[in-house]
Design an enzyme around this catalytic site. Structure first.
Site, PDB file in Angstrom:
ATOM      1  N   VAL A 294       6.117 -30.790  49.785  1.00 15.31           N
ATOM      2  CA  VAL A 294       6.301 -30.774  51.238  1.00 15.31           C
ATOM      3  C   VAL A 294       6.026 -29.377  51.804  1.00 15.31           C
ATOM      4  O   VAL A 294       5.427 -29.236  52.877  1.00 15.31           O
ATOM      5  CB  VAL A 294       7.723 -31.251  51.625  1.00 15.31           C
ATOM      6  N   CYS A 295       6.429 -28.359  51.084  1.00 17.50           N
ATOM      7  CA  CYS A 295       6.347 -26.980  51.583  1.00 17.50           C
ATOM      8  C   CYS A 295       4.950 -26.561  52.050  1.00 17.50           C
ATOM      9  O   CYS A 295       4.823 -25.975  53.129  1.00 17.50           O
ATOM     10  CB  CYS A 295       6.875 -26.004  50.540  1.00 17.50           C
ATOM     11  N   PRO A 296       3.888 -26.842  51.300  1.00 15.32           N
ATOM     12  CA  PRO A 296       2.586 -26.389  51.785  1.00 15.32           C
ATOM     13  C   PRO A 296       2.160 -27.060  53.082  1.00 15.32           C
ATOM     14  O   PRO A 296       1.461 -26.456  53.891  1.00 15.32           O
ATOM     15  CB  PRO A 296       1.616 -26.720  50.641  1.00 15.32           C
TER      16      PRO A 296
END
Length: 180
Positions: free
Chosen positions: A50-52
């Site tokens: 999810v972070c990118p």
């Protein structure tokens, strides 16, 4: 957790930016007042799923934030070398040209009150901080749900009006004017 009206902790922390050279002890001074708003957003961990999507989402709006005298500052509890390796591994992240705080000692995340008690990583927290280093907006998501960077931009626009802004207000809308 620190919230609206609280002062951003005045830490000098390591950052990583770019992919042209290995990290070399660059730092950011969060106590510095340079007349800019700060959009400080934490993600849990590098090399995740999810972070990118969030980092790229904020990076896509970098010039929009700059047009509003705001700077982007990313952060996680990873090291500068992990940040560097992640950026090198993904051209979209390499293009996310803003500083990434390496809060591997969890100094800032702990002071902000955003460390997940079991996982030991930061929640997905976004802080909008005014030029006097006062927190004006906070959102915090759990580890599995990404944010909407466009919403951070909308909230920044509303905060900068210094007016009453109704639900779903956008810059094209009128602000509220109470009857005199």
């Amino acid at each position: 957790m620190l919230t609206v009206g609280d002062k951003l902790p005045e830490f000098v922390l390591p950052v990583q930016q770019g992919v042209s050279a290995l990290p070399a002890d660059e730092t950011i001074d969060l106590g510095k007042k340079d007349g800019k708003w700060k959009i400080l957003f934490f993600w849990p961990k590098d090399f995740t799923f999810v972070c990118p999507t969030e980092i790229v989402g904020y990076a896509d709006l970098k010039s929009d934030f700059a047009d509003r005298d705001a700077v982007l500052i990313g952060a996680s509890t990873d090291t500068t070398h992990v940040h560097f390796a992640w950026r090198k591994s993904d051209e979209r992240l390499a293009a996310a040209d803003f500083p990434w705080i390496a809060d591997n000692g969890k100094k800032l995340a702990t002071a902000l009150g955003i460390v997940h008690p079991e996982e030991g990583v930061a929640y997905r927290a976004t802080f909008i901080i005014d030029p006097d280093n006062i927190i004006q907006h906070v959102t915090v998501n759990g580890l599995n749900v990404g944010r909407n960077p466009q919403e951070a931009l909308r909230v920044l626009d509303a905060l900068q009006t210094d007016e009453l802004c109704p639900c779903n207000w956008t810059p094209e809308d009128e602000v509220l004017r109470p009857a005199a």
